[in-house]
Enzyme design. Structure first.
Site, mmCIF file in Angstrom:
data_model
loop_
_atom_site.group_PDB
_atom_site.id
_atom_site.type_symbol
_atom_site.label_atom_id
_atom_site.label_comp_id
_atom_site.label_asym_id
_atom_site.label_seq_id
_atom_site.Cartn_x
_atom_site.Cartn_y
_atom_site.Cartn_z
ATOM 1 N N HIS A 62 9.256 -87.375 -86.218
ATOM 2 C CA HIS A 62 9.709 -88.955 -86.205
ATOM 3 C C HIS A 62 8.809 -89.493 -85.045
ATOM 4 O O HIS A 62 8.788 -89.120 -83.944
ATOM 5 C CB HIS A 62 10.972 -89.180 -86.220
ATOM 6 C CG HIS A 62 11.990 -89.435 -87.383
ATOM 7 N ND1 HIS A 62 13.003 -88.873 -88.078
ATOM 8 C CD2 HIS A 62 11.689 -90.417 -88.607
ATOM 9 C CE1 HIS A 62 13.200 -89.354 -88.946
ATOM 10 N NE2 HIS A 62 12.564 -89.963 -89.362
ATOM 11 N N GLU A 111 12.144 -82.991 -85.002
ATOM 12 C CA GLU A 111 13.541 -82.959 -85.555
ATOM 13 C C GLU A 111 13.950 -81.732 -85.579
ATOM 14 O O GLU A 111 13.102 -80.737 -85.996
ATOM 15 C CB GLU A 111 13.460 -83.428 -86.992
ATOM 16 C CG GLU A 111 13.233 -85.030 -87.178
ATOM 17 C CD GLU A 111 14.446 -85.976 -86.319
ATOM 18 O OE1 GLU A 111 15.566 -85.358 -86.276
ATOM 19 O OE2 GLU A 111 14.151 -87.065 -86.080
ATOM 20 N N CYS A 132 13.517 -89.509 -95.228
ATOM 21 C CA CYS A 132 12.884 -88.646 -94.117
ATOM 22 C C CYS A 132 13.448 -87.290 -94.028
ATOM 23 O O CYS A 132 13.099 -86.220 -94.467
ATOM 24 C CB CYS A 132 12.910 -89.361 -92.828
ATOM 25 S SG CYS A 132 11.661 -90.749 -92.726
#
Lengths: 214, 214, 214, 214
Positions: B171, B84, B147
C-alpha cells in the site's frame, strides 16, 4: 529595476540533523525571471537561537536592503506548505534553542504591539501552490519558538525601519528522510524547492503589480 | 536465468481522478539488473472491481508465468510505503467499487483459509526503503476492500496453483496532487517510483539468494 | 465581595446538531465557593454569527458588569481543553456562520490592534486541569471564524471600556456523541464540565490573589 | 439457563502505569439481566506476557467453562471502541512484554491456521455502541503484540476444544489521565464501562437468539 529578495532558513534544531528550510533555501540563489519582474535572491542561514536570529537578519537587511524578506522554518508534523498569517509578541519555548535558552512567556519586543500580520499575499501564494499540485494552506500560528520570534522580529524591523519592505514567514513540513520510521507527514525536497520558486514568483509579481497600480 | 515479475496497480476509485499505484507501476517496465539477478518487469492495470480484479491477475499469471507478483494499491491517509503482512478472507466494503458492487461481510473464497501471509521479505523491504530515505513500515491490515480482495485472491492462486511463486501487496500513500487542500499525508511520485525500484530489487535478490542456498 | 463571572457558549454550527460549549456552560450556573473566593457564574448562549456574537456579549457585560468573562467554543478535531493565548484582528471564514455570512480577510475592528492576549492565567489553568486528569494545553490560535471574532471583540471591549476585567477564550473538543462514526478525538460531557469548574476556580483564585497582593 | 462470560483485561505495559482494559473489566462483575438472558460475568486480569497470557485464559476456561469470552486490551492512539475482526498467527513485538520477551516474526501456534475470525457479532456491537453515543468501529488488525497473541490463542483454544463458545477481542482507547499532556485521543472510564455493558448485552442476546433459532 531588479528587486532583491532575502530568503532565510534555520539550521537544524530539536534533535534533528538537518532542517528542510535550510536545505530548500540554499538551493535557491541568484537571479530569477518571474515573467513580470526580475528578482535577485540571496539565501541566508539563521541560527535557531533567540536573539541571534533577529540580530542576523537585521544586520543583513541593513547591509543589502532587500525589497522582500521571506523566512522559512520547519514545522514538524505539518502536511502542507503553510505561509503564516501572524507573528505574536511572545517567546514560550517547549525545548531549548541551539544555545540552551528556553524563555517562558517572555515578550520579544518590550512595549511592541501584540502581533504583526504578514505582508505577503498569503491567499495568492496558497492558490498558486495548489495550482501546481503542492498541498498548501494559510496557517494562523507560527508557534512561540524561534520561528515566531524571527517572524515577529522581522516584521518589527520592517514596521520601524523599512515600511515599504514586504515580509513574512513560511513553515514547511519534514523531509521524508527525517521520518523514515515515524508515521508523520513529509514533503520531498524537489517539491518544496519547486514550491518555494512558486512562492518567490507570486511575491515578486504581487509587489511589481502593486507598484504599477499605485 | 532472467526472472519475471508482474507488477499490478489499480485504476482510480472512490472519487479520486488518479491512483498513485497505477502512476507508479506504469513508470516501471522492462528489464532491470538488480546487481544479483536480472528481472523482467511487466506492469498491469487492474480494475478496482471485486471479482474482475482477481480474474485479470489470474489470467495474466497463467499466460506469462511470473516468478514474483507484487500488487500495489492506494492507502489514502497512510504516511509510509507499507508492505502488507496478511490478506484476510473477507470482502466488507465501505464504498462501492468501480462497478457499483458493495459486498458486506462476504468471504472471498468459500472454505478458503481465514488468511494468507505475504511471501515477500517484508522486513528487508522496509529496511532497504529506510536506508534510501523513504518512510516505510510493515502494515498488518490491507483493509477489506478490493485491495485486500486482490491480495487474498493472488495468494490463493499461488497456494493452489503456483506454490513456488512469491507474492504480496504494497500500500502506498496519496500523491501530493491528490491532497492539495486537505491535511493528509502524501509522497511524491519520484520517491514512490524510486521506492518501488528498491522493493523490486529486494524481492528479486531475496528470491535469487533463496534459490542458491536451497 | 462576591465576584461575577460571565461564561458564554455558542449555539451549534457547521452542520452539528449540538455544541459542546453550550452543553457545558449551561450546566454551570449560580454561586460557587472556590476555597479562596466566592463566584457567581452566569451562563450565556451566544449566536454563532459574526457581529451579533460581539453585540450580545457587549450588551450583557454592560448590564451585569462581570469581573471575569470566559468564552467557550467547540474546536472539532482538538484532543484537549485548550485555553487560547491570543485573538487576532481578522475574520476569515471557511464556512458560513449561522446567518449565512462568510467574511474573507476582513478586520474585526478597523484600526484595532493586530491582536490581544488573553488575560486569564493560561499556564495555571493547564496545570490545574492536568492535575485532575484532564488533557490540556495552551493553544496559540483560536482560528479566524466566529470563535476568534468573539474573543477579539471581548478583549477589545475590555481594553476600551473595562480595563480591570479579566477575559479569555477556551476551545474544547467534540463530545463523543458527535463523532460516533468518525476517527476524531472527543471528551465526555462530565469531564468537560469538571474541567470548566477547575478553570473557573483557577481564574477566580488568580484574580483574588492578584487583588490582595496589589 | 444462566450464561457465563469471561471478561479479561491486561495489566499495564509499555511504560504506562495503568491499563484502561483492566480498569474497565474490574468494574464489571457478577450477574446482569440483559433483557433477553441473564449473564454471570467474571473478570480476569491477564499478564501482558507472551505465553503466560494464553496459559492463564486457558486455565480459567477449563475450570469455569464460560459460554462467551471477551478479551479487552488498550490500543493507545485509537479514537473508538474497536471490536477486532481477526487474529493472526504471529508474534512481532516492537517493545518488550512485561517479562522482557520481544519475539520477532514468530508463529504463535506452529502449524496453526494463519488467522481466526472473531465469533462475536461485530457489526451489532458497533451499531449498539453508536446508538448510545459511543464512538465505535470494527478494526481489522489487533496488531502483533500480546493483544493479538491472546486473541489468537483464545480462538485456537475455542476451535480445538470448545467449538460452541463465542470469543473475541475489543481494543479500547487511552483514558484521559494517560494523555494529559499529549495530543492523543482518549475515552472516559465511565463511557468505556457503559460501552462494555452494551457489548456484553449485545453478545449475550446474540447467543441466546442464535440458540433459540437453531
Amino acid at each position: 529595476m531588479e528587486k532583491r529578495m532575502l530568503l532565510t532558513g534555520f539550521d537544524a534544531f530539536g534533535g534533528e540533523s538537518i532542517n528542510p528550510a535550510l536545505e530548500v533555501v540554499t538551493r535557491i540563489q541568484g537571479s530569477m525571471d518571474t515573467g513580470i519582474g526580475v528578482i535577485n535572491v540571496r539565501s541566508l542561514e539563521i541560527p535557531t537561537i533567540f536573539g541571534q536570529a533577529i540580530e542576523k537578519i537585521h544586520s543583513v537587511m541593513r547591509e543589502w536592503q532587500p525589497h522582500i524578506v521571506i523566512c522559512v522554518g520547519q514545522a514538524g508534523g505539518r502536511y502542507q506548505m503553510t505561509p503564516e498569517r501572524v507573528a505574536i509578541n511572545i517567546n514560550d519555548a517547549n525545548i531549548p534553542d541551539n544555545d540552551g535558552q528556553q524563555p517562558i512567556d517572555m515578550t520579544i519586543v518590550e512595549n511592541g504591539p501584540a502581533a504583526y500580520f504578514s505582508t505577503l499575499p498569503l491567499k495568492k501564494i496558497v492558490c498558486e501552490l495548489r495550482s501546481i499540485g503542492i498541498p498548501a494552506a494559510v496557517s494562523n500560528s507560527a508557534g512561540t519558538f524561534v520561528c515566531n520570534h524571527l517572524f515577529y522580529g522581522l516584521m518589527h524591523i520592517i514596521a520601524t525601519e523599512y515600511p515599504k519592505v514586504k515580509g513574512g514567514f513560511i513553515h514547511i513540513p519534514y523531509l521524508p528522510s527525517q521520518v523514515i520510521d515515524r508515521a508523520l507527514p513529509s514533503m520531498s525536497l524537489d517539491d518544496m524547492t519547486r514550491a518555494m520558486h512558486s512562492v518567490i514568483k507570486t511575491c515578486v509579481n504581487d509587489l511589481v503589480i502593486q507598484e504599477h497600480t499605485c
